[in-house]
Design an enzyme around this catalytic site. Structure first.
Site, PDB file in Angstrom:
ATOM      1  N   SER A  30      51.828   4.425 150.655  1.00  0.00           N
ATOM      2  CA  SER A  30      51.080   4.578 151.910  1.00  0.00           C
ATOM      3  C   SER A  30      49.739   5.202 151.592  1.00  0.00           C
ATOM      4  O   SER A  30      49.639   6.354 151.170  1.00  0.00           O
ATOM      5  CB  SER A  30      51.861   5.465 152.884  1.00  0.00           C
ATOM      6  OG  SER A  30      51.023   5.782 153.973  1.00  0.00           O
TER       7      SER A  30
ATOM      8  N   HIS B  22      50.889   0.134 152.101  1.00  0.00           N
ATOM      9  CA  HIS B  22      51.249   0.438 153.480  1.00  0.00           C
ATOM     10  C   HIS B  22      50.068   1.170 154.123  1.00  0.00           C
ATOM     11  O   HIS B  22      49.523   2.116 153.535  1.00  0.00           O
ATOM     12  CB  HIS B  22      52.497   1.320 153.458  1.00  0.00           C
ATOM     13  CG  HIS B  22      53.070   1.651 154.790  1.00  0.00           C
ATOM     14  ND1 HIS B  22      53.934   0.820 155.472  1.00  0.00           N
ATOM     15  CD2 HIS B  22      52.932   2.753 155.574  1.00  0.00           C
ATOM     16  CE1 HIS B  22      54.307   1.386 156.604  1.00  0.00           C
ATOM     17  NE2 HIS B  22      53.703   2.565 156.701  1.00  0.00           N
TER      18      HIS B  22
ATOM     19  N   ASP C 219      48.881   3.213 157.435  1.00  0.00           N
ATOM     20  CA  ASP C 219      49.355   3.909 158.630  1.00  0.00           C
ATOM     21  C   ASP C 219      48.232   4.066 159.645  1.00  0.00           C
ATOM     22  O   ASP C 219      47.354   4.917 159.493  1.00  0.00           O
ATOM     23  CB  ASP C 219      49.906   5.287 158.246  1.00  0.00           C
ATOM     24  CG  ASP C 219      51.288   5.178 157.633  1.00  0.00           C
ATOM     25  OD1 ASP C 219      52.147   4.512 158.240  1.00  0.00           O
ATOM     26  OD2 ASP C 219      51.503   5.742 156.547  1.00  0.00           O
TER      27      ASP C 219
ATOM     28  N   MET D  98      47.007   5.194 163.199  1.00  0.00           N
ATOM     29  CA  MET D  98      47.391   6.109 164.299  1.00  0.00           C
ATOM     30  C   MET D  98      46.208   6.303 165.236  1.00  0.00           C
ATOM     31  O   MET D  98      45.061   6.401 164.787  1.00  0.00           O
ATOM     32  CB  MET D  98      47.815   7.461 163.738  1.00  0.00           C
ATOM     33  CG  MET D  98      48.904   7.363 162.688  1.00  0.00           C
ATOM     34  SD  MET D  98      49.456   8.989 162.171  1.00  0.00           S
ATOM     35  CE  MET D  98      50.147   8.597 160.559  1.00  0.00           C
TER      36      MET D  98
ATOM     37  N   HIS E  63      51.072  -0.661 159.581  1.00  0.00           N
ATOM     38  CA  HIS E  63      52.027  -0.009 160.492  1.00  0.00           C
ATOM     39  C   HIS E  63      51.229   0.555 161.668  1.00  0.00           C
ATOM     40  O   HIS E  63      50.520   1.557 161.510  1.00  0.00           O
ATOM     41  CB  HIS E  63      52.741   1.097 159.694  1.00  0.00           C
ATOM     42  CG  HIS E  63      53.710   1.907 160.476  1.00  0.00           C
ATOM     43  ND1 HIS E  63      54.255   3.074 159.971  1.00  0.00           N
ATOM     44  CD2 HIS E  63      54.262   1.744 161.698  1.00  0.00           C
ATOM     45  CE1 HIS E  63      55.092   3.586 160.852  1.00  0.00           C
ATOM     46  NE2 HIS E  63      55.104   2.809 161.923  1.00  0.00           N
TER      47      HIS E  63
ATOM     48  N   MET F 260      50.875   2.560 164.689  1.00  0.00           N
ATOM     49  CA  MET F 260      51.429   3.629 165.536  1.00  0.00           C
ATOM     50  C   MET F 260      50.412   3.881 166.641  1.00  0.00           C
ATOM     51  O   MET F 260      49.729   4.918 166.684  1.00  0.00           O
ATOM     52  CB  MET F 260      51.690   4.879 164.682  1.00  0.00           C
ATOM     53  CG  MET F 260      52.882   4.697 163.747  1.00  0.00           C
ATOM     54  SD  MET F 260      52.969   5.951 162.466  1.00  0.00           S
ATOM     55  CE  MET F 260      51.830   5.250 161.284  1.00  0.00           C
TER      56      MET F 260
ATOM     57  N   MET G 270      62.053   4.486 160.982  1.00  0.00           N
ATOM     58  CA  MET G 270      61.319   5.702 160.620  1.00  0.00           C
ATOM     59  C   MET G 270      62.286   6.836 160.296  1.00  0.00           C
ATOM     60  O   MET G 270      63.244   7.079 161.045  1.00  0.00           O
ATOM     61  CB  MET G 270      60.421   6.150 161.779  1.00  0.00           C
ATOM     62  CG  MET G 270      59.271   5.218 162.103  1.00  0.00           C
ATOM     63  SD  MET G 270      58.057   5.134 160.787  1.00  0.00           S
ATOM     64  CE  MET G 270      57.419   6.813 160.776  1.00  0.00           C
TER      65      MET G 270
ATOM     66  N   GLY H  90      53.150  10.498 162.577  1.00  0.00           N
ATOM     67  CA  GLY H  90      52.056  11.451 162.721  1.00  0.00           C
ATOM     68  C   GLY H  90      51.453  11.943 161.414  1.00  0.00           C
ATOM     69  O   GLY H  90      50.252  11.877 161.234  1.00  0.00           O
ATOM     70  N   PHE H  91      52.323  12.389 160.514  1.00  0.00           N
ATOM     71  CA  PHE H  91      51.784  13.028 159.309  1.00  0.00           C
ATOM     72  C   PHE H  91      52.634  12.702 158.099  1.00  0.00           C
ATOM     73  O   PHE H  91      53.860  12.576 158.212  1.00  0.00           O
ATOM     74  CB  PHE H  91      51.736  14.551 159.500  1.00  0.00           C
ATOM     75  CG  PHE H  91      50.848  14.955 160.644  1.00  0.00           C
ATOM     76  CD1 PHE H  91      49.486  15.139 160.454  1.00  0.00           C
ATOM     77  CD2 PHE H  91      51.376  15.092 161.926  1.00  0.00           C
ATOM     78  CE1 PHE H  91      48.658  15.465 161.515  1.00  0.00           C
ATOM     79  CE2 PHE H  91      50.550  15.420 162.998  1.00  0.00           C
ATOM     80  CZ  PHE H  91      49.186  15.612 162.799  1.00  0.00           C
TER      81      PHE H  91
ATOM     82  N   GLY I 131      54.116  13.947 154.397  1.00  0.00           N
ATOM     83  CA  GLY I 131      54.574  15.242 153.897  1.00  0.00           C
ATOM     84  C   GLY I 131      55.634  15.912 154.761  1.00  0.00           C
ATOM     85  O   GLY I 131      55.967  17.069 154.539  1.00  0.00           O
TER      86      GLY I 131
ATOM     87  N   ASP J 204      60.480   4.678 156.056  1.00  0.00           N
ATOM     88  CA  ASP J 204      59.164   5.306 155.988  1.00  0.00           C
ATOM     89  C   ASP J 204      59.272   6.738 156.504  1.00  0.00           C
ATOM     90  O   ASP J 204      59.661   6.956 157.645  1.00  0.00           O
ATOM     91  CB  ASP J 204      58.210   4.478 156.867  1.00  0.00           C
ATOM     92  CG  ASP J 204      56.787   4.988 156.887  1.00  0.00           C
ATOM     93  OD1 ASP J 204      56.459   5.907 156.119  1.00  0.00           O
ATOM     94  OD2 ASP J 204      55.996   4.444 157.686  1.00  0.00           O
ATOM     95  N   GLY J 205      58.924   7.678 155.642  1.00  0.00           N
ATOM     96  CA  GLY J 205      58.891   9.080 156.048  1.00  0.00           C
ATOM     97  C   GLY J 205      59.798   9.944 155.188  1.00  0.00           C
ATOM     98  O   GLY J 205      61.017   9.778 155.208  1.00  0.00           O
ATOM     99  N   GLY J 206      59.190  10.810 154.378  1.00  0.00           N
ATOM    100  CA  GLY J 206      59.980  11.718 153.541  1.00  0.00           C
ATOM    101  C   GLY J 206      60.731  11.021 152.429  1.00  0.00           C
ATOM    102  O   GLY J 206      61.704  11.554 151.899  1.00  0.00           O
TER     103      GLY J 206
ATOM    104  N   SER K 118      53.193  11.014 150.169  1.00  0.00           N
ATOM    105  CA  SER K 118      53.033  12.242 149.383  1.00  0.00           C
ATOM    106  C   SER K 118      53.774  12.197 148.048  1.00  0.00           C
ATOM    107  O   SER K 118      53.291  12.757 147.061  1.00  0.00           O
ATOM    108  CB  SER K 118      53.436  13.472 150.203  1.00  0.00           C
ATOM    109  OG  SER K 118      54.657  13.278 150.838  1.00  0.00           O
TER     110      SER K 118
HETATM  111  C1  DX5 Z   1      54.374   8.804 159.203  1.00  0.00           C
HETATM  112  C2  DX5 Z   1      53.813   7.597 158.462  1.00  0.00           C
HETATM  113  C3  DX5 Z   1      54.278   7.545 157.064  1.00  0.00           C
HETATM  114  C4  DX5 Z   1      53.884   8.713 156.263  1.00  0.00           C
HETATM  115  C5  DX5 Z   1      54.649   8.754 154.989  1.00  0.00           C
HETATM  116  O1  DX5 Z   1      53.655   9.080 160.321  1.00  0.00           O
HETATM  117  O2  DX5 Z   1      54.202   6.409 159.081  1.00  0.00           O
HETATM  118  O3  DX5 Z   1      53.942   6.323 156.403  1.00  0.00           O
HETATM  119  O4  DX5 Z   1      52.506   8.769 156.051  1.00  0.00           O
HETATM  120  O5  DX5 Z   1      54.356   9.940 154.347  1.00  0.00           O
HETATM  121  P1  DX5 Z   1      55.386  10.644 153.380  1.00  0.00           P
HETATM  122  O6  DX5 Z   1      55.853   9.635 152.402  1.00  0.00           O
HETATM  123  O7  DX5 Z   1      54.574  11.744 152.768  1.00  0.00           O
HETATM  124  O8  DX5 Z   1      56.492  11.156 154.257  1.00  0.00           O
HETATM  125 ZN    ZN Z   2      54.064   4.139 158.025  1.00  0.00          ZN
END
Ligand code: DX5
Ligand code: ZN
Length: 221
Positions: free
Chosen positions: A9, A34, A36, A38, A67, A69, A138, A143-144, A146, A176-178, A199
């Site tokens: 991402s 990817h 993101d 937003m 993606h 959002m 998800m 949003g973020f 990390g 996607d996420g963590g 991250s």
């Molecule tokens: C969340 C995003 C993710 C995010 C992934 O809002 O859709 O793609 O940036 O970040 P990590 O891999 O750090 O969780």
């Molecule tokens: Zn994403």
């Protein structure tokens, strides 16, 4: 044999060294990028629009997995397609009429994905599984990067895999996420085949190349 996809991402890439970051990912086994997007409404952050997608497109030959959002994504489908998106994924929570938006995405020549937030059940999207090319579950709230992986989303991937297999769908099942070397195997065992990571790759203490290589090894393990 299942084909596994690693999709860095780009949101966590160092944009001052973007060309190098992209090249490092490409040289070490990234499959897609990817992106993101937003809007500060659907997600509590603001990132990229079509202008930057067009820039990324010129920097890589890999598919751009965009993606969205954003609220009312139907307003921007054609702009992101023109900018070079290969896959456009919209959130079911942001769409008044998801069927029409999926058709719209296909009509502009992109693959169509549907995403769901951690709180949204699979039952609210499974009726459109027959018409989508990708399902994104998800594992954090949008949003973020990390954020901490939400283990309660693993069972949703199991359920999505079951529903997709029941209808013989070849759709990608993306998470996607963590996603890190610690959590990836949970989602892989649950049936996911596309792994997004920001991250774990771009904020790796030994640098992007080390992060990419570790994640690639985890994907193929
Ligand atoms: C969340 C995003 C993710 C995010 C992934 O809002 O859709 O793609 O940036 O970040 P990590 O891999 O750090 O969780
Ligand atoms: Zn994403």
């Amino acid at each position: 044999m299942t084909k596994y996809i690693l999709a860095p991402s780009i949101v966590s890439a160092d944009h001052l060294r973007l060309k190098d970051e992209i090249a490092l990912c490409e040289a070490n086994g990234a499959n897609w990028f990817h992106v993101d997007v937003m809007d500060g409404h659907f997600a509590p952050n603001i990132t990229f629009g079509p202008f930057l997608v067009e820039t990324y497109k010129r920097a890589t030959k890999l598919p751009l997995d965009v993606h969205l959002m954003i609220e009312k994504p139907e307003r921007y489908i054609s702009a992101f397609a023109k900018a070079g998106a290969d896959i456009l994924t919209v959130h079911v929570e942001a769409c008044a009429d998801i069927n029409t938006i999926v058709d719209q995405i296909k009509s502009v020549g992109c693959k169509a994905g549907v995403a769901i937030n951690p709180e949204t059940p699979i039952s609210s999207v499974e009726t459109i599984f027959p018409i989508v090319d990708l399902v994104l579950v998800m594992s954090v709230r949008p949003g973020f990067s990390g954020q901490v992986f939400m283990p309660e989303t693993v069972s949703k991937v199991v359920e999505a895999r079951k529903r997709l297999d029941e209808i013989n769908s070849q759709a990608y099942l993306e998470v996607d996420g963590g996603i890190s070397t610690k959590t990836l195997h949970l989602m892989k065992n649950a049936g996911a085949n596309v792994f997004v990571a920001a991250s774990a790759i771009f904020n790796h203490s030994a640098g992007t190349e080390a992060g990419l290589k570790e994640m690639r090894t985890a994907v193929l393990a």
